[in-house]
Scaffold this active site. Structure first.
Site, mmCIF file in Angstrom:
data_model
loop_
_atom_site.group_PDB
_atom_site.id
_atom_site.type_symbol
_atom_site.label_atom_id
_atom_site.label_comp_id
_atom_site.label_asym_id
_atom_site.label_seq_id
_atom_site.Cartn_x
_atom_site.Cartn_y
_atom_site.Cartn_z
ATOM 1 N N GLU A 90 6.279 3.143 -9.516
ATOM 2 C CA GLU A 90 4.838 3.360 -9.728
ATOM 3 C C GLU A 90 4.369 2.671 -11.017
ATOM 4 O O GLU A 90 3.698 3.281 -11.869
ATOM 5 C CB GLU A 90 4.527 4.866 -9.785
ATOM 6 N N CYS A 104 -5.355 -1.122 8.180
ATOM 7 C CA CYS A 104 -5.489 -2.568 8.420
ATOM 8 C C CYS A 104 -6.871 -3.022 7.928
ATOM 9 O O CYS A 104 -7.691 -2.207 7.498
ATOM 10 C CB CYS A 104 -5.313 -2.853 9.908
ATOM 11 N N PRO A 158 0.841 -1.197 0.000
ATOM 12 C CA PRO A 158 0.000 0.000 0.000
ATOM 13 C C PRO A 158 0.876 1.247 0.000
ATOM 14 O O PRO A 158 2.118 1.133 -0.023
ATOM 15 C CB PRO A 158 -0.753 -0.133 1.338
ATOM 16 N N ALA A 173 4.455 2.166 2.466
ATOM 17 C CA ALA A 173 4.998 0.875 2.910
ATOM 18 C C ALA A 173 6.523 0.816 2.808
ATOM 19 O O ALA A 173 7.142 -0.104 3.351
ATOM 20 C CB ALA A 173 4.388 -0.245 2.085
ATOM 21 N N CYS A 210 -4.905 2.843 13.797
ATOM 22 C CA CYS A 210 -4.738 2.011 14.991
ATOM 23 C C CYS A 210 -3.852 2.738 15.988
ATOM 24 O O CYS A 210 -2.859 3.351 15.601
ATOM 25 C CB CYS A 210 -4.080 0.680 14.635
ATOM 26 N N THR A 263 9.316 3.020 -2.367
ATOM 27 C CA THR A 263 10.303 3.914 -2.990
ATOM 28 C C THR A 263 11.633 3.855 -2.249
ATOM 29 O O THR A 263 12.699 3.852 -2.869
ATOM 30 C CB THR A 263 9.753 5.357 -3.025
ATOM 31 N N TYR A 266 -5.056 9.704 0.720
ATOM 32 C CA TYR A 266 -4.947 8.262 0.985
ATOM 33 C C TYR A 266 -4.219 8.003 2.305
ATOM 34 O O TYR A 266 -3.254 8.700 2.637
ATOM 35 C CB TYR A 266 -4.116 7.589 -0.112
ATOM 36 N N CYS A 274 -0.830 0.863 10.121
ATOM 37 C CA CYS A 274 -2.198 1.401 10.023
ATOM 38 C C CYS A 274 -2.252 2.788 10.656
ATOM 39 O O CYS A 274 -1.851 2.987 11.812
ATOM 40 C CB CYS A 274 -3.199 0.474 10.711
ATOM 41 N N TYR A 331 -7.648 1.661 -3.789
ATOM 42 C CA TYR A 331 -8.369 1.914 -2.532
ATOM 43 C C TYR A 331 -9.686 1.132 -2.500
ATOM 44 O O TYR A 331 -10.352 1.065 -1.480
ATOM 45 C CB TYR A 331 -8.608 3.426 -2.339
HETATM 46 P P1 ADP Z 1 5.982 4.124 -0.488
HETATM 47 O O1 ADP Z 1 6.830 4.364 -1.688
HETATM 48 O O2 ADP Z 1 5.635 2.671 -0.279
HETATM 49 O O3 ADP Z 1 4.754 4.990 -0.446
HETATM 50 P P2 ADP Z 1 8.162 5.376 0.927
HETATM 51 O O4 ADP Z 1 9.368 4.504 0.715
HETATM 52 O O5 ADP Z 1 8.093 6.635 0.102
HETATM 53 O O6 ADP Z 1 6.834 4.507 0.800
HETATM 54 O O7 ADP Z 1 8.097 5.842 2.431
HETATM 55 C C1 ADP Z 1 8.087 4.914 3.489
HETATM 56 C C2 ADP Z 1 8.477 5.649 4.727
HETATM 57 O O8 ADP Z 1 7.505 6.662 4.970
HETATM 58 C C3 ADP Z 1 8.498 4.812 5.972
HETATM 59 O O9 ADP Z 1 9.755 4.205 6.145
HETATM 60 C C4 ADP Z 1 8.224 5.825 7.056
HETATM 61 O O10 ADP Z 1 9.425 6.385 7.533
HETATM 62 C C5 ADP Z 1 7.447 6.889 6.337
HETATM 63 N N1 ADP Z 1 6.068 6.836 6.726
HETATM 64 C C6 ADP Z 1 5.359 5.730 7.009
HETATM 65 N N2 ADP Z 1 4.122 6.044 7.382
HETATM 66 C C7 ADP Z 1 4.052 7.392 7.328
HETATM 67 C C8 ADP Z 1 3.058 8.313 7.625
HETATM 68 N N3 ADP Z 1 1.881 7.906 8.067
HETATM 69 N N4 ADP Z 1 3.328 9.623 7.423
HETATM 70 C C9 ADP Z 1 4.532 10.002 6.977
HETATM 71 N N5 ADP Z 1 5.526 9.175 6.697
HETATM 72 C C10 ADP Z 1 5.294 7.889 6.880
HETATM 73 MG MG MG Z 2 6.521 5.659 -3.292
#
Ligand code: ADP
Ligand code: MG
Length: 187
Positions: A88, A179, A13, A16, A147, A19, A175, A144, A119
């Site tokens: 992406e 969970c 999601p 996660a 949570c 990137t 977005y 989540c 979503y």
């Molecule tokens: P993705 O590419 O899967 O969207 P990224 O690699 O850009 O994810 O970012 C993941 C990082 O974002 C996590 O390691 C964490 O540090 C941070 N992160 C996770 N949840 C949040 C959140 N709710 N708000 C801001 N940053 C977050």
């Molecule tokens: Mg990303």
């Protein structure tokens, strides 16, 4: 000896770490002296249209903006490249699938990232077909957002914006990772 290519795919999601993982793999491969070409869709304009992968933690790594994956195959450095990164991947049209097959045949090591689901918990773009041709699939999870305790978030919920279109580029105001229990709250 014939070159052996393969595609590995990282799904999950939003938030996660997809990137972040791509950026780390890119750096590791570059350190080993491999020629890495990274690509991201122009459609992803969350950080403006600059030539970088952006993680939510603020990390960046240079890449090339493209509209269509055909542009990868005609990139001036394609023939010399060992590693092709596609960020992406769900945003690209269906010819990404045959283009990845072509890159595998060309002996490239391809790393794709994409959303495991929309979503609405439906597959997006061609990600399911990309998974089908991948030799390794890594599923990442976020935390989540709703949570109080740390619960893994396999899904993305849309909390604002237009409901109906599968694809709308957006960040935290649109977005959040959730969970199972909290997905149902927004469903
Ligand atoms: P993705 O590419 O899967 O969207 P990224 O690699 O850009 O994810 O970012 C993941 C990082 O974002 C996590 O390691 C964490 O540090 C941070 N992160 C996770 N949840 C949040 C959140 N709710 N708000 C801001 N940053 C977050
Ligand atoms: Mg990303």
């Amino acid at each position: 000896m014939e070159k052996t290519g393969c595609c590995v795919t990282i799904i999950g999601p939003m938030y996660a770490g997809k990137t972040t993982t791509l950026i780390n793999i890119s750096r590791d491969c570059k350190k080993k002296g491999q020629l890495v070409l990274g690509f991201k869709p122009k459609k992803d304009d969350r950080y403006g249209l600059d030539s970088n992968f952006h993680s939510h933690d603020g990390d960046v790594e240079s890449c090339i903006l493209i509209e269509n994956t055909d542009e990868i195959l005609i990139d001036a450095n394609y023939n010399d490249a060992n590693v092709i990164i596609i960020e992406e991947a769900h945003f690209f049209d269906e010819n990404i699938v045959t283009n990845i097959e072509r890159m595998i045949d060309d002996g490239k090591y391809i790393i794709c990232s994409g959303l495991s689901g929309s979503y609405k918990r439906r597959t997006i773009g061609s990600i399911a077909n990309i998974i089908a041709l991948s030799s390794t699939i890594t599923q990442l999870y976020a935390k989540c957002e709703l949570c109080t305790e740390t619960t893994l978030a396999p899904f993305t919920s849309k909390i604002s914006g237009e409901h109906g279109t599968d694809i709308e580029v957006g960040g935290k105001n649109t977005y959040i990772p959730v969970c199972e229990k909290h997905f149902n709250q927004y469903d």
